[in-house]
Write a protein that holds these residues in place. Structure first.
Motif, PDB file in Angstrom:
ATOM      1  N   ARG A   2       0.826  -1.197   0.000  1.00 10.08           N
ATOM      2  CA  ARG A   2       0.000   0.000   0.000  1.00 10.08           C
ATOM      3  C   ARG A   2       0.864   1.252   0.000  1.00 10.08           C
ATOM      4  N   VAL A   3       0.316   2.303  -0.577  1.00 11.69           N
ATOM      5  CA  VAL A   3       1.000   3.595  -0.546  1.00 11.69           C
ATOM      6  C   VAL A   3       0.536   4.340   0.684  1.00 11.69           C
ATOM      7  N   ARG A   4       1.455   4.871   1.453  1.00  5.88           N
ATOM      8  CA  ARG A   4       1.055   5.648   2.621  1.00  5.88           C
ATOM      9  C   ARG A   4       0.422   6.944   2.150  1.00  5.88           C
ATOM     10  N   PRO A   5      -0.744   7.316   2.691  1.00  6.81           N
ATOM     11  CA  PRO A   5      -1.487   8.470   2.220  1.00  6.81           C
ATOM     12  C   PRO A   5      -0.755   9.775   2.391  1.00  6.81           C
ATOM     13  N   HIS A   6       0.115   9.876   3.377  1.00 10.11           N
ATOM     14  CA  HIS A   6       0.859  11.111   3.534  1.00 10.11           C
ATOM     15  C   HIS A   6       2.055  10.879   4.411  1.00 10.11           C
ATOM     16  N   VAL A   7       2.937  11.796   4.414  1.00 11.34           N
ATOM     17  CA  VAL A   7       4.110  11.864   5.263  1.00 11.34           C
ATOM     18  C   VAL A   7       5.407  11.912   4.480  1.00 11.34           C
ATOM     19  N   LEU A   8       6.389  12.435   4.840  1.00 16.29           N
ATOM     20  CA  LEU A   8       7.726  12.577   4.291  1.00 16.29           C
ATOM     21  C   LEU A   8       8.019  13.980   3.831  1.00 16.29           C
ATOM     22  N   LEU A   9       9.228  14.301   3.897  1.00 19.31           N
ATOM     23  CA  LEU A   9       9.471  15.665   3.732  1.00 19.31           C
ATOM     24  C   LEU A   9      10.717  16.091   3.075  1.00 19.31           C
ATOM     25  N   LEU A  10      10.788  17.338   2.777  1.00 21.62           N
ATOM     26  CA  LEU A  10      12.001  17.942   2.305  1.00 21.62           C
ATOM     27  C   LEU A  10      11.831  19.314   1.707  1.00 21.62           C
ATOM     28  N   PRO A  11      12.018  20.393   2.413  1.00 27.34           N
ATOM     29  CA  PRO A  11      11.889  21.712   1.857  1.00 27.34           C
ATOM     30  C   PRO A  11      13.091  22.055   1.077  1.00 27.34           C
ATOM     31  N   LEU A  94       9.366  17.074 -10.538  1.00 26.56           N
ATOM     32  CA  LEU A  94       8.431  16.412  -9.632  1.00 26.56           C
ATOM     33  C   LEU A  94       7.618  17.439  -8.847  1.00 26.56           C
ATOM     34  N   THR A  95       6.436  17.016  -8.421  1.00 26.37           N
ATOM     35  CA  THR A  95       5.549  17.865  -7.630  1.00 26.37           C
ATOM     36  C   THR A  95       5.201  17.130  -6.339  1.00 26.37           C
ATOM     37  N   SER A  96       5.279  17.827  -5.233  1.00 27.36           N
ATOM     38  CA  SER A  96       5.001  17.212  -3.941  1.00 27.36           C
ATOM     39  C   SER A  96       3.562  16.714  -3.869  1.00 27.36           C
ATOM     40  N   ILE A  97       3.371  15.590  -3.206  1.00 29.55           N
ATOM     41  CA  ILE A  97       2.009  15.096  -2.969  1.00 29.55           C
ATOM     42  C   ILE A  97       1.509  15.510  -1.581  1.00 29.55           C
ATOM     43  N   PHE A  98       2.307  16.283  -0.852  1.00 28.63           N
ATOM     44  CA  PHE A  98       1.929  16.730   0.484  1.00 28.63           C
ATOM     45  C   PHE A  98       1.592  18.208   0.510  1.00 28.63           C
ATOM     46  N   ALA A  99       0.633  18.554   1.348  1.00 25.41           N
ATOM     47  CA  ALA A  99       0.368  19.963   1.631  1.00 25.41           C
ATOM     48  C   ALA A  99       1.479  20.477   2.540  1.00 25.41           C
ATOM     49  N   ASP A 100       1.700  21.788   2.525  1.00 27.20           N
ATOM     50  CA  ASP A 100       2.783  22.362   3.324  1.00 27.20           C
ATOM     51  C   ASP A 100       2.675  21.986   4.796  1.00 27.20           C
ATOM     52  N   LYS A 101       1.457  21.962   5.312  1.00 28.88           N
ATOM     53  CA  LYS A 101       1.273  21.683   6.737  1.00 28.88           C
ATOM     54  C   LYS A 101       1.617  20.237   7.091  1.00 28.88           C
ATOM     55  N   GLU A 102       1.678  19.343   6.075  1.00 28.49           N
ATOM     56  CA  GLU A 102       2.015  17.942   6.329  1.00 28.49           C
ATOM     57  C   GLU A 102       3.519  17.692   6.336  1.00 28.49           C
ATOM     58  N   LYS A 103       4.280  18.668   5.881  1.00 29.82           N
ATOM     59  CA  LYS A 103       5.704  18.430   5.665  1.00 29.82           C
ATOM     60  C   LYS A 103       6.557  18.619   6.916  1.00 29.82           C
ATOM     61  N   VAL A 125      11.513  17.485  12.174  1.00 30.39           N
ATOM     62  CA  VAL A 125      11.323  16.600  11.024  1.00 30.39           C
ATOM     63  C   VAL A 125      10.791  17.362   9.811  1.00 30.39           C
ATOM     64  N   PHE A 126      11.287  16.963   8.638  1.00 38.51           N
ATOM     65  CA  PHE A 126      10.723  17.411   7.368  1.00 38.51           C
ATOM     66  C   PHE A 126      10.460  16.176   6.521  1.00 38.51           C
ATOM     67  N   ARG A 127       9.274  16.107   5.926  1.00 43.01           N
ATOM     68  CA  ARG A 127       8.875  14.945   5.133  1.00 43.01           C
ATOM     69  C   ARG A 127       8.413  15.397   3.751  1.00 43.01           C
ATOM     70  N   GLU A 128       8.718  14.571   2.757  1.00 46.55           N
ATOM     71  CA  GLU A 128       8.315  14.903   1.391  1.00 46.55           C
ATOM     72  C   GLU A 128       8.002  13.618   0.638  1.00 46.55           C
ATOM     73  N   GLY A 129       7.067  13.714  -0.314  1.00 51.78           N
ATOM     74  CA  GLY A 129       6.707  12.552  -1.115  1.00 51.78           C
ATOM     75  C   GLY A 129       6.348  12.947  -2.539  1.00 51.78           C
ATOM     76  N   PHE A 130       6.622  12.047  -3.480  1.00 49.81           N
ATOM     77  CA  PHE A 130       6.385  12.318  -4.894  1.00 49.81           C
ATOM     78  C   PHE A 130       5.851  11.077  -5.600  1.00 49.81           C
ATOM     79  N   LYS A 131       5.037  11.299  -6.600  1.00 46.23           N
ATOM     80  CA  LYS A 131       4.639  10.236  -7.510  1.00 46.23           C
ATOM     81  C   LYS A 131       5.697  10.175  -8.608  1.00 46.23           C
TER      82      LYS A 131
END
Length: 360
Positions: A2-11, A94-103, A125-131
């Protein structure tokens, strides 16, 4: 998987700088300077390099031997000029799949792998995710995504410290797949995914980075964590406050800071220990049971042992202040006596406590 719905980061600021080193900049003032390791301002756009093709050879990094207890001090101190946390810019195309508040999280826990074991690391912590399988734009293979980050991290003096993956055996040794997932932000913690953990040491700081790829459609995630203790939003109880609670309820809960997954008292625990000492000195007949408690993260048996060791550390600190040892006993209950819901971070924080219980 499964793909985790959110989490991961990187500004912001270092896009896969696999082929480029950070530009030299004047040293900046720091509180804990180390030779040739002064942090630098943001990496400029000229440093950010396009994604490195998957055919580029991977850099050599010192791996931690499997089946050994990992010591962060075994990783050499980086002499590179580091950009501001969290180091990395969004990869090209690439485009982030997370909203800023999730990162971003000012303080949280992440599960990563050090050596052959899962470890729980706490800090900023900073989290980021991409498709990565992106039919409408730039796509990346899992190898290319992983290699870009590996090259960039190695250029900053980082070392790969994971020697295993999140297999059922490794997950169960930590507590179970569900326990791992509570503080894991990647594509998936299973055999069909690739999860690599890196560590950068500099200026008495540890920056942990986990790069994860996997799932269908293919996703890539990055977690950057600067290890640090939580700054408590709660004021500690005075000796007078403790006495009132003991007289009224027979027990009082205290939040005392220890090193992560250890029984070592942090320096900021000294003020609480001082107040307990004052309490005992003011009433020579008072005897206390010092009882350690944890949240439900990790193995219950391990947490019972850890909570007992933490209670013993508090006892030892009080004895060192002149309190008679026979006035103090210790117990460790681990996760067995929660006072709040372990399903939220605020609840888990309340459960991580040391209680003083009045004895006859």
């Amino acid at each position: 998987m499964r793909v985790r719905p959110h989490v991961l980061l990187l500004p912001a600021l270092l896009v896969f700088a696999a082929c480029s080193k950070p530009a030299d900049v004047p040293p900046a003032d720091t509180q804990t300077p180390s030779p040739a390791t002064t942090p630098a301002p943001a990496v400029t756009a000229s440093v950010a390099a396009p994604a490195v093709p998957a055919t580029v050879a991977a850099p050599v990094a010192t791996a931690v031997p499997a089946n050994t207890e990992f010591d962060p001090a075994s990783v050499p101190v980086s002499t590179a000029t580091l950009p501001p946390f969290p180091f990395f810019k969004t990869p090209e195309g690439l485009t982030s799949i997370f909203a800023d508040k999730e990162k971003n999280a000012s303080f949280d826990r992440e599960h990563m792998i050090a050596g052959g074991k899962i470890v729980a690391i706490e800090g900023k912590v900073f989290r980021e995710g991409f498709k990565l399988d992106n039919p409408e734009g730039r796509s990346y293979s899992d190898i290319e995504f992983q290699r870009n980050y590996e090259n960039a991290i190695t250029a900053l003096g980082g070392v790969k410290v994971s020697t295993v993956q999140y297999t059922d055996e490794v997950n169960q040794a930590f507590g179970s797949r569900d326990v791992v997932d509570k503080h894991y932000h990647g594509a998936c913690a299973g055999v069909d995914c690739q999860n690599d953990t890196y560590l950068i040491r500099q200026n008495n700081k540890e920056t942990w980075i986990q790069v994860s790829t996997g799932a269908i459609p293919l996703h890539g995630y990055v977690t950057v964590l600067e290890r640090q203790a939580m700054t408590s939003a709660l004021s500690f109880l005075s000796a007078g406050d403790m006495k009132k609670a003991l007289d009224a309820d027979g027990h009082v809960a205290l939040h005392i800071n220890f090193d992560t997954d250890k029984a070592t008292l942090r320096p900021d625990a000294g003020s609480v220990i001082d107040e307990i000492g004052k309490l005992l000195q003011s009433d020579p007949s008072l005897k206390l049971s010092i009882e350690g408690h944890t949240d439900s993260t990790g193995s219950a048996d391990h947490n019972r042992s850890l909570s007992g060791e933490r209670a013993a550390s508090v006892r030892s600190a009080l004895v060192a202040k002149g309190i008679a040892a026979d006035r103090l006993s210790t117990k460790g209950f681990g996760p067995d006596k929660p006072v709040a819901d372990n399903g939220s971070e605020s609840g888990r924080a309340k459960n991580r406590r040391v209680e003083l219980v009045k004895m006859p």
